[in-house]
Design a protein around this motif. Structure first.
Motif, PDB file in Angstrom:
ATOM      1  N   MET A  57      27.549  30.799  31.321  1.00  0.00           N
ATOM      2  CA  MET A  57      27.807  30.240  32.635  1.00  0.00           C
ATOM      3  C   MET A  57      26.773  29.146  32.896  1.00  0.00           C
ATOM      4  O   MET A  57      25.597  29.325  32.630  1.00  0.00           O
ATOM      5  N   GLU A  58      27.258  28.051  33.430  1.00  0.00           N
ATOM      6  CA  GLU A  58      26.375  26.932  33.739  1.00  0.00           C
ATOM      7  C   GLU A  58      25.425  27.292  34.868  1.00  0.00           C
ATOM      8  O   GLU A  58      25.713  28.144  35.697  1.00  0.00           O
ATOM      9  N   LYS A  88      27.346  34.876  41.248  1.00  0.00           N
ATOM     10  CA  LYS A  88      28.390  35.897  41.380  1.00  0.00           C
ATOM     11  C   LYS A  88      28.568  36.225  42.856  1.00  0.00           C
ATOM     12  O   LYS A  88      27.612  36.516  43.561  1.00  0.00           O
ATOM     13  N   ILE A  89      29.818  36.164  43.301  1.00  0.00           N
ATOM     14  CA  ILE A  89      30.108  36.425  44.704  1.00  0.00           C
ATOM     15  C   ILE A  89      30.815  37.754  44.912  1.00  0.00           C
ATOM     16  O   ILE A  89      30.691  38.379  45.950  1.00  0.00           O
ATOM     17  N   GLN A  90      31.541  38.215  43.900  1.00  0.00           N
ATOM     18  CA  GLN A  90      32.334  39.434  44.059  1.00  0.00           C
ATOM     19  C   GLN A  90      32.573  40.058  42.686  1.00  0.00           C
ATOM     20  O   GLN A  90      32.631  39.349  41.682  1.00  0.00           O
ATOM     21  N   THR A  91      32.727  41.385  42.667  1.00  0.00           N
ATOM     22  CA  THR A  91      33.070  42.113  41.449  1.00  0.00           C
ATOM     23  C   THR A  91      34.319  42.944  41.722  1.00  0.00           C
ATOM     24  O   THR A  91      34.446  43.558  42.775  1.00  0.00           O
ATOM     25  N   TYR A  92      35.219  42.942  40.754  1.00  0.00           N
ATOM     26  CA  TYR A  92      36.507  43.640  40.893  1.00  0.00           C
ATOM     27  C   TYR A  92      36.722  44.577  39.710  1.00  0.00           C
ATOM     28  O   TYR A  92      36.190  44.364  38.630  1.00  0.00           O
ATOM     29  N   THR A  93      37.579  45.567  39.946  1.00  0.00           N
ATOM     30  CA  THR A  93      38.114  46.371  38.844  1.00  0.00           C
ATOM     31  C   THR A  93      39.602  46.070  38.692  1.00  0.00           C
ATOM     32  O   THR A  93      40.206  46.433  37.696  1.00  0.00           O
ATOM     33  N   ASP A  94      40.174  45.411  39.688  1.00  0.00           N
ATOM     34  CA  ASP A  94      41.587  45.051  39.702  1.00  0.00           C
ATOM     35  C   ASP A  94      41.726  43.553  39.417  1.00  0.00           C
ATOM     36  O   ASP A  94      41.324  42.715  40.240  1.00  0.00           O
ATOM     37  N   ALA A  95      42.280  43.208  38.262  1.00  0.00           N
ATOM     38  CA  ALA A  95      42.400  41.799  37.855  1.00  0.00           C
ATOM     39  C   ALA A  95      43.265  40.996  38.823  1.00  0.00           C
ATOM     40  O   ALA A  95      42.978  39.828  39.092  1.00  0.00           O
ATOM     41  N   ILE A  96      44.286  41.611  39.367  1.00  0.00           N
ATOM     42  CA  ILE A  96      45.178  40.903  40.291  1.00  0.00           C
ATOM     43  C   ILE A  96      44.431  40.532  41.570  1.00  0.00           C
ATOM     44  O   ILE A  96      44.540  39.409  42.063  1.00  0.00           O
ATOM     45  N   GLU A 121      26.659  27.761  43.757  1.00  0.00           N
ATOM     46  CA  GLU A 121      25.773  28.271  44.799  1.00  0.00           C
ATOM     47  C   GLU A 121      25.868  27.461  46.089  1.00  0.00           C
ATOM     48  O   GLU A 121      25.628  27.990  47.178  1.00  0.00           O
ATOM     49  N   ASN A 122      26.269  26.200  46.013  1.00  0.00           N
ATOM     50  CA  ASN A 122      26.431  25.370  47.212  1.00  0.00           C
ATOM     51  C   ASN A 122      27.642  25.802  48.044  1.00  0.00           C
ATOM     52  O   ASN A 122      27.709  25.513  49.238  1.00  0.00           O
ATOM     53  N   ASP A 123      28.600  26.479  47.418  1.00  0.00           N
ATOM     54  CA  ASP A 123      29.819  26.927  48.097  1.00  0.00           C
ATOM     55  C   ASP A 123      29.777  28.407  48.479  1.00  0.00           C
ATOM     56  O   ASP A 123      30.736  28.932  49.042  1.00  0.00           O
ATOM     57  N   PHE A 124      28.670  29.076  48.182  1.00  0.00           N
ATOM     58  CA  PHE A 124      28.592  30.525  48.320  1.00  0.00           C
ATOM     59  C   PHE A 124      28.938  31.011  49.723  1.00  0.00           C
ATOM     60  O   PHE A 124      29.777  31.897  49.897  1.00  0.00           O
TER      61      PHE A 124
END
Length: 72
Positions: free
Chosen positions: A1-2, A7-15, A52-55
């Protein structure tokens, strides 16, 4: 990753992750999903990254989107 992505969110559901990513993209916020799930057993996590500017704006949009879904 550049550098500069956070990281803003973590999911277990890909959808669910794809829905949030698309919503951010539609609002002019580039987003990247990093899928760390095992392809056979579908366990693990999927991380959503934004610049990070859009966080703060991205976080607000995700919260608003979740609130709207809870109301329906």
């Amino acid at each position: 990753m550049e550098k500069g992505w956070i990281k803003i969110q973590t999911y277990t559901d890909a959808i669910r992750g794809e829905i949030d990513k698309q919503m951010l993209d539609e609002n002019g916020i580039p987003a990247v999903l990093l899928n760390k799930q095992d392809s056979s057993f579908m366990f693990g996590k999927i991380d959503l990254f934004v610049n990070e500017n859009d966080f703060e704006q991205a976080q607000r949009l995700i919260q608003e989107n979740e609130s709207e879904e809870d109301e329906n």
